[in-house]
Design a protein around this motif. Structure first.
Motif, PDB file in Angstrom:
ATOM      1  N   MET A   1       0.875  -1.219   0.028  1.00 40.91           N
ATOM      2  CA  MET A   1      -0.101   0.059   0.087  1.00 40.91           C
ATOM      3  C   MET A   1       1.016   1.271   0.168  1.00 40.91           C
ATOM      4  SD  MET A   1      -2.904   1.408  -0.211  1.00 40.91           S
ATOM      5  CE  MET A   1      -4.191   0.261   0.270  1.00 40.91           C
ATOM      6  N   PHE A   2       2.126   1.185   0.828  1.00 40.21           N
ATOM      7  CA  PHE A   2       3.039   2.396   0.750  1.00 40.21           C
ATOM      8  C   PHE A   2       3.229   2.819  -0.793  1.00 40.21           C
ATOM      9  CE2 PHE A   2       7.146   4.155   0.640  1.00 40.21           C
ATOM     10  CZ  PHE A   2       6.841   5.207   1.567  1.00 40.21           C
ATOM     11  N   SER A   3       3.694   1.965  -1.549  1.00 40.74           N
ATOM     12  CA  SER A   3       4.089   2.338  -2.717  1.00 40.74           C
ATOM     13  C   SER A   3       2.775   2.999  -3.772  1.00 40.74           C
ATOM     14  CB  SER A   3       4.791   1.010  -3.575  1.00 40.74           C
ATOM     15  OG  SER A   3       3.877  -0.001  -3.706  1.00 40.74           O
ATOM     16  N   LEU A   4       1.860   2.524  -3.573  1.00 45.99           N
ATOM     17  CA  LEU A   4       0.576   2.837  -4.174  1.00 45.99           C
ATOM     18  C   LEU A   4       0.328   4.354  -3.609  1.00 45.99           C
ATOM     19  CD1 LEU A   4      -1.599  -0.014  -4.212  1.00 45.99           C
ATOM     20  CD2 LEU A   4      -0.073   0.333  -5.686  1.00 45.99           C
ATOM     21  N   LEU A   5       0.351   4.614  -2.477  1.00 47.73           N
ATOM     22  CA  LEU A   5      -0.002   5.847  -2.065  1.00 47.73           C
ATOM     23  C   LEU A   5       1.212   6.931  -2.077  1.00 47.73           C
ATOM     24  CD1 LEU A   5      -1.519   5.160   1.447  1.00 47.73           C
ATOM     25  CD2 LEU A   5      -2.854   5.983  -0.537  1.00 47.73           C
ATOM     26  N   GLU A   6       2.294   6.359  -2.175  1.00 52.56           N
ATOM     27  CA  GLU A   6       3.534   7.214  -2.510  1.00 52.56           C
ATOM     28  C   GLU A   6       3.512   7.620  -4.095  1.00 52.56           C
ATOM     29  OE1 GLU A   6       8.373   6.647  -1.997  1.00 52.56           O
ATOM     30  OE2 GLU A   6       7.315   5.250  -3.338  1.00 52.56           O
TER      31      GLU A   6
END
Length: 272
Positions: A1-6
């Motif tokens: 999820m971090f990479s998607l939000l980043e």
């Protein structure tokens, strides 16, 4: 999820899928895939294209942005607490042209090795003009190109000399060339104009290794670095006008002491 939000944050702030990819050092298709996945998980569209292809955030995106920023900040803080020593490393981003990636970077890499415990090193390959623009915008810390460009925001210095030669099947009617913006492509255009040469087949390739492979297979000719001329490959020297200098690039107003130290170490190691 971090990479998607980043990725979402990068697009929201730059209003560009392309710039978001450059900032995150990922391809534009990867940016698109990540956003589609995030939209699927949220059940909402996040961006729409305007009449001039500008990227416009939806109401859902506006609502998500502040929460996404907080999530990313919390995640980064957690990483910092779990591994403070690792995250204490400073980013050091290098952009290099294709010829430099193969012939010059392996020579300079040992100069970076003493700093690997202090820096988070990323090395990416672009054409010469793109490297220059990224340095100019302070999105890279160091660059290597093979084409003379100038800007008040960019400091350049010579790294090493090189010679371009006409190599391959010298009787072939096929000439392999590079894309616009390439350093080698600049010299190929110069050569064709000066020699009033109009090859029957002009084949454009966006990868230096691919051109060299085709030239070595006897499928045509091109201008390549003499460094890449293998034993038995026919070639023709073109004179001093095709001697070039690989240039090192740095942001002219760089202030970070560690970055300046690394750049100075590279400059002092220059061997023409």
């Amino acid at each position: 999820m971090f990479s998607l939000l980043e990725t979402f944050i990068a697009i929201y702030e730059t209003r560009s899928f392309t710039k978001a990819g450059q900032y995150l050092f990922i391809s534009q298709p990867t940016v698109t895939v990540r956003i589609k996945k995030l939209e699927e998980e949220l059940g909402n569209s996040l961006f729409i294209r305007g009449k001039n292809r500008e990227v416009i955030p939806t109401e859902a995106a506006k609502l998500l942005y502040s929460k996404a920023v907080k999530y990313v900040q919390d995640w980064e803080q957690l990483q910092s607490e779990l591994n403070q020593k690792s995250l204490a490393k400073k980013p050091f981003k290098i952009g290099i042209s294709q010829s430099a990636a193969i012939s010059i970077m392996p020579l300079l890499y040992p100069k970076l090795m003493p700093y690997l415990n202090q820096i988070d090193l990323k090395i990416s390959m672009y054409d010469s003009e793109e490297v220059f623009k990224l340095i100019e915008n302070h999105e890279l810390h160091f660059g290597i190109i093979e084409k003379t460009l100038a800007s008040e925001q960019v400091e350049t210095f010579p790294l090493c000399k090189d010679e371009l030669v006409l190599a391959g099947n010298l009787g072939s009617e096929t000439f392999f060339t590079r894309e616009v913006g390439s350093g080698v492509g600049h010299y190929i255009k110069k050569y064709l104009q000066e020699e009033n040469c109009e090859p029957r087949y002009l084949v454009r390739m966006n990868n230096n290794d691919m051109i060299i492979a085709h030239v070595q297979a006897g499928l045509g000719v091109s201008l390549i670095s003499k460094r890449f001329v293998s034993e038995g490959l026919p070639y023709q020297s073109l004179g001093s006008n095709y001697h070039r200098t690989f240039l090192g690039l740095t942001y002219a107003e760089e202030k970070d002491p560690l970055t300046l130290e690394i750049i100075q170490n590279i400059r002092e190691s220059i061997d023409d």
